[in-house]
Design a protein around this motif. Structure first.
Motif, PDB file in Angstrom:
ATOM      1  N   CYS A  25       0.850  -1.180   0.000  1.00 18.15           N
ATOM      2  CA  CYS A  25       0.000   0.000   0.000  1.00 18.15           C
ATOM      3  C   CYS A  25       0.884   1.228   0.000  1.00 18.15           C
ATOM      4  O   CYS A  25       2.007   1.199   0.505  1.00 18.15           O
ATOM      5  N   PHE A  27      -0.162   3.917   1.514  1.00 19.73           N
ATOM      6  CA  PHE A  27      -0.454   4.542   2.797  1.00 19.73           C
ATOM      7  C   PHE A  27      -0.024   3.587   3.922  1.00 19.73           C
ATOM      8  O   PHE A  27       0.247   2.417   3.677  1.00 19.73           O
ATOM      9  N   ARG A  28      -0.048   4.108   5.138  1.00 21.74           N
ATOM     10  CA  ARG A  28       0.189   3.274   6.321  1.00 21.74           C
ATOM     11  C   ARG A  28      -0.826   3.677   7.383  1.00 21.74           C
ATOM     12  O   ARG A  28      -0.460   4.153   8.455  1.00 21.74           O
ATOM     13  N   CYS A  29      -2.112   3.530   7.091  1.00 21.88           N
ATOM     14  CA  CYS A  29      -3.140   3.971   8.041  1.00 21.88           C
ATOM     15  C   CYS A  29      -2.854   3.381   9.416  1.00 21.88           C
ATOM     16  O   CYS A  29      -2.531   2.198   9.535  1.00 21.88           O
ATOM     17  N   TYR A  31      -4.586   2.457  11.891  1.00 20.81           N
ATOM     18  CA  TYR A  31      -5.378   1.333  12.395  1.00 20.81           C
ATOM     19  C   TYR A  31      -5.194   0.081  11.561  1.00 20.81           C
ATOM     20  O   TYR A  31      -5.770  -0.959  11.853  1.00 20.81           O
ATOM     21  N   CYS A  32      -4.431   0.187  10.488  1.00 18.75           N
ATOM     22  CA  CYS A  32      -4.321  -0.935   9.553  1.00 18.75           C
ATOM     23  C   CYS A  32      -2.914  -1.510   9.474  1.00 18.75           C
ATOM     24  O   CYS A  32      -2.733  -2.717   9.407  1.00 18.75           O
ATOM     25  N   MET A  33      -1.917  -0.641   9.459  1.00 16.08           N
ATOM     26  CA  MET A  33      -0.543  -1.108   9.260  1.00 16.08           C
ATOM     27  C   MET A  33       0.368  -0.444  10.288  1.00 16.08           C
ATOM     28  O   MET A  33       0.041   0.601  10.833  1.00 16.08           O
ATOM     29  N   GLY A  71      -4.345  -4.610   1.083  1.00 23.03           N
ATOM     30  CA  GLY A  71      -3.490  -3.619   0.499  1.00 23.03           C
ATOM     31  C   GLY A  71      -4.238  -2.639  -0.412  1.00 23.03           C
ATOM     32  O   GLY A  71      -5.440  -2.543  -0.354  1.00 23.03           O
ATOM     33  N   GLU A  72      -3.490  -1.928  -1.168  1.00 20.36           N
ATOM     34  CA  GLU A  72      -4.131  -1.008  -2.098  1.00 20.36           C
ATOM     35  C   GLU A  72      -4.143  -1.660  -3.489  1.00 20.36           C
ATOM     36  O   GLU A  72      -3.086  -1.804  -4.103  1.00 20.36           O
ATOM     37  N   ASN A 103      -8.041   3.206  -1.589  1.00 23.52           N
ATOM     38  CA  ASN A 103      -7.812   4.422  -0.811  1.00 23.52           C
ATOM     39  C   ASN A 103      -7.916   5.669  -1.688  1.00 23.52           C
ATOM     40  O   ASN A 103      -7.808   6.784  -1.185  1.00 23.52           O
ATOM     41  N   SER A 333      -4.866  -5.443   5.884  1.00 24.87           N
ATOM     42  CA  SER A 333      -4.277  -5.343   4.549  1.00 24.87           C
ATOM     43  C   SER A 333      -3.961  -6.731   4.001  1.00 24.87           C
ATOM     44  O   SER A 333      -3.750  -6.901   2.820  1.00 24.87           O
TER      45      SER A 333
HETATM   46 FE1  SF4 Z   1      -4.944   2.327   4.679  1.00 26.20          FE
HETATM   47 FE2  SF4 Z   1      -6.145   0.647   2.950  1.00 26.20          FE
HETATM   48 FE3  SF4 Z   1      -3.528   0.949   2.951  1.00 26.20          FE
HETATM   49 FE4  SF4 Z   1      -4.685  -0.274   5.003  1.00 26.20          FE
HETATM   50  S1  SF4 Z   1      -4.612  -0.989   2.948  1.00 26.20           S
HETATM   51  S2  SF4 Z   1      -3.014   1.242   5.057  1.00 26.20           S
HETATM   52  S3  SF4 Z   1      -6.603   0.880   5.110  1.00 26.20           S
HETATM   53  S4  SF4 Z   1      -5.033   2.545   2.509  1.00 26.20           S
END
Ligand code: SF4
Ligand code: SAM
Length: 337
Positions: A25, A27-29, A31-33, A71-72, A103, A333
């Motif tokens: 991904c 991003f590294r949200c 709550y997710c990663m 993941g993304e 995302n 993810s």
């Molecule tokens: Fe954020 Fe989705 Fe990436 Fe998880 S998989 S870090 S929720 S964008």
């Protein structure tokens, strides 16, 4: 030739597959990663051809809705090739819906091609409309790019739904601004209760951020008239209509046991592990069947059938116990949410 559909031991037809196409991904949200994720070696991931084989096998067994996730999903190289391969199942009528959860960061680039491949709806995950807050939550995301992605998707004729994770003390104060933003833009909005996933995120922090959707819904009702809708998706979502704006608002409460009895879905990770239930660890390795028999799908189909025979009745999340034993060691993810 059509095969017998997939029916689990509790007489639930399996018609919905969520397919994770990558663990990576951009991003590294929070709550997710974790900040420093180690991603899987590429050879462990299903190839695009294997993704096609396995998705097609499920469709042959009666899956009518395919949601691509990660993941993304849009950072997976050549992912459009996969979407274009799935177009044939839409055209044949075997598949009702091909969709994705994203995302939004790459959506501006992909929206037109996704629409051309037959995608009609897309879920965009967005928890805040504040650019600084967005960057902090995603640890690197650019809100302007996501907004451009939503614009492009709408311009391409895709129906967009926003998914927002409800986070106490983080986006509580955006309940109404997010609702109004969606009303203005003609977007449906679904709130998701935060789940305890991953090793560092079932911690005190995550419990502290738990914002029960009952509370969110009650606050929404202070300003709007909420009409419950009968609509069910076979998943953990419940919907209301806001009479003042006409928009549909969803509530996904995966922590309550109110949906397992109608559960119609299974999840396949990007490494080919089939999870029969989001809240349980039981899984089946479909990659082994794919790789051991590259030219024969019969063992794959048998492995799928065998896995469905083990779909459990329900899951085991439980915040009320406030202990680690209901928590999942895996990241969203990985299973794709
Ligand atoms: Fe954020 Fe989705 Fe990436 Fe998880 S998989 S870090 S929720 S964008
Ligand atoms: N990257 C894509 C995205 O963010 O939309 C798809 C994958 S992401 C894992 C799918 C969904 O899971 C997103 O809507 C995200 O907000 C949600 N999610 C991730 N971690 C979560 C958690 N701990 N609790 C609840 N929802 C979570």
């Amino acid at each position: 030739m059509r095969q017998d559909p997939l029916i689990d031991p509790f007489q639930r037809p399996i018609t919905y597959l969520r397919l994770s196409v990558t663990d990576r991904c951009d991003f590294r949200c929070t709550y997710c990663m974790s900040e420093d994720m180690t991603f899987l070696p590429k050879k462990d991931l299903l190839s695009l051809e294997e993704l096609d084989r396995v998705a097609s096998a499920f469709i042959g067994l009666g899956v009518r809705k395919l949601r691509v996730t990660g993941g993304e999903p849009l950072v997976r190289r050549d992912i459009l090739t996969f979407f274009r391969k799935m177009t044939r199942h839409l055209e044949s009528g075997a598949l009702d819906e091909l969709t994705l959860t994203t995302n939004g960061s790459q959506l501006a680039r992909f929206a037109g091609d996704l629409a051309a491949a037959g995608v009609r709806r897309v879920n965009v995950s967005l928890d805040t409309l504040d650019a600084d807050r967005f960057r902090a939550l995603t640890r690197r995301g650019d809100l302007a790019k996501v907004m451009a992605g939503i614009d492009a998707a709408q311009a391409a004729g895709l129906r967009v739904k926003l998914n927002a994770v409800a986070l106490k003390g983080v986006n509580e104060d955006e309940l109404f601004s997010l609702t109004e933003f969606c009303a203005d833009r003609g977007l449906d909005l679904t709130w998701i209760e935060v789940m305890p996933m991953g090793e560092d995120i079932g911690s005190e922090d995550r419990l502290g951020q738990y914002w029960p959707l009952d509370d969110l819904r009650a606050r929404l009702a202070e300003r709007y008239t909420l009409t419950p809708l009968a609509e069910r998706t076979g998943g953990p979502a419940r919907f209301v209509r806001l009479e003042e704006t006409g928009q549909k608002i969803g509530f996904i409460t995966p922590l309550t046991h109110n949906f397992c009895e109608s559960c119609n879905r299974v999840r396949l990770t990007c490494t080919g592990e089939l999870f029969m239930c989001l809240g349980q660890e039981d899984r089946a390795d479909l990659r082994a069947a794919l790789r051991a028999h590259p030219d024969d799908d019969a063992p794959l189909v048998e492995a799928i059938r065998d896995a469905i025979r083990h779909k459990p009745k329900g899951h085991d999340f439980d915040y009320s116990r406030q202990r680690a034993d209901g928590q999942m060691p895996r990241h969203m993810s990985h299973t794709g949410g």
